[in-house]
Design an enzyme around this catalytic site. Structure first.
Site, short mmCIF file in Angstrom:
data_model
loop_
_atom_site.label_atom_id
_atom_site.label_comp_id
_atom_site.label_asym_id
_atom_site.label_seq_id
_atom_site.Cartn_x
_atom_site.Cartn_y
_atom_site.Cartn_z
N GLY A 48 0.84 -1.20 0.00
CA GLY A 48 0.00 0.00 0.00
C GLY A 48 0.86 1.24 0.00
N GLN A 53 2.91 9.93 1.45
CA GLN A 53 4.21 9.26 1.35
C GLN A 53 4.96 9.63 0.08
OE1 GLN A 53 2.35 5.21 2.16
NE2 GLN A 53 4.32 4.98 3.19
N CYS A 95 6.16 -0.37 6.96
CA CYS A 95 5.72 0.79 6.21
C CYS A 95 6.87 1.26 5.32
CB CYS A 95 5.31 1.90 7.18
SG CYS A 95 4.76 3.41 6.38
N LEU A 96 6.57 1.59 4.07
CA LEU A 96 7.63 2.04 3.16
C LEU A 96 8.30 3.32 3.67
CD1 LEU A 96 6.01 1.44 -0.36
CD2 LEU A 96 7.63 -0.01 0.89
N HIS A 137 -4.31 0.97 7.85
CA HIS A 137 -2.95 1.54 7.83
C HIS A 137 -2.90 2.74 6.88
CE1 HIS A 137 1.62 0.92 7.78
NE2 HIS A 137 1.41 1.74 6.76
N GLU A 138 -3.50 2.58 5.68
CA GLU A 138 -3.45 3.68 4.70
C GLU A 138 -4.34 4.85 5.13
OE1 GLU A 138 -1.11 3.48 2.64
OE2 GLU A 138 -0.78 1.35 2.99
N HIS A 141 -2.54 6.93 7.51
CA HIS A 141 -1.60 7.85 6.85
C HIS A 141 -2.30 9.17 6.49
CE1 HIS A 141 2.29 6.01 6.24
NE2 HIS A 141 1.77 4.89 5.78
ZN ZN Z 1 2.64 3.05 5.65
#
Ligand code: ZN
Length: 173
Positions: A48, A53, A95-96, A137-138, A141
């Site tokens: 995701g 991000q 997480c990226l 999670h998204e 963000h």
């Molecule tokens: Zn993330």
């Protein structure tokens, strides 16, 4: 809308802490952002990616539970909202934007949520298990919340040094 960054933004940048703005224009620009984000998701082998991000404070995220194995599987969610949640599950998350850190996070296991698609059409549906986790999670963000914010204070204490190193590195790029 602003420019998309070339790389995924790393922990320590303020944009990751800021609530994003609703998307109101469902136009060619959103499609372009979508395509660029899909490329970045695949380049980084993620499941995701949320617009903050990549430097855009907009309520938009993409999800691909197949990790790039099935191109048709991408779920773009615009202005997502979790309306109801139930149950509880604990699974490891990463997480990226927080490379190298993986921790168990407890979240509701079942959600009912609302989102727009790329054409602006409104959908309401249920999700459970891994999909429910990634959507939460998204959506976090887009509200300026990172998965490390959901850890116990003791666990976070243990990560202080790693997080500080990440944010110092992030500030340099
Ligand atoms: Zn993330």
């Amino acid at each position: 809308m602003n420019e998309i960054s070339d790389n995924v933004i790393i922990y320590g940048d303020n944009i990751l802490k800021k609530p994003s703005e609703d998307i109101t224009d469902f136009n060619g620009e959103l499609q372009k952002i979508f395509e660029r984000m899909v490329m970045m998701l695949y380049e980084n082998n993620g499941v995701g990616l949320a617009a903050p991000q990549v430097g855009l404070s907009k309520r938009f995220a993409i999800i691909d539970l197949s990790f790039g194995e099935e191109v048709d599987n991408i779920l773009p969610i615009v202005n997502p909202e979790i309306l109801e949640s139930s149950g509880e599950a604990t699974e490891e998350e990463g997480c990226l934007s927080i490379p190298g850190i993986w921790e168990d996070v407890t979240r509701p296991d079942h959600i009912y949520f609302r989102y727009h698609d790329l054409e602006g059409e409104l959908h309401e549906r249920e999700a459970e298990g891994f999909l429910a986790r990634v959507i939460q999670h998204e959506t976090d963000h887009l509200n300026g919340i990172l998965f490390v914010d959901r850890l116990s204070s003791v666990k976070r204490q243990l990560l202080t040094k790693q997080l500080r190193t990440l944010s110092e590195k992030g500030a340099l790029t």
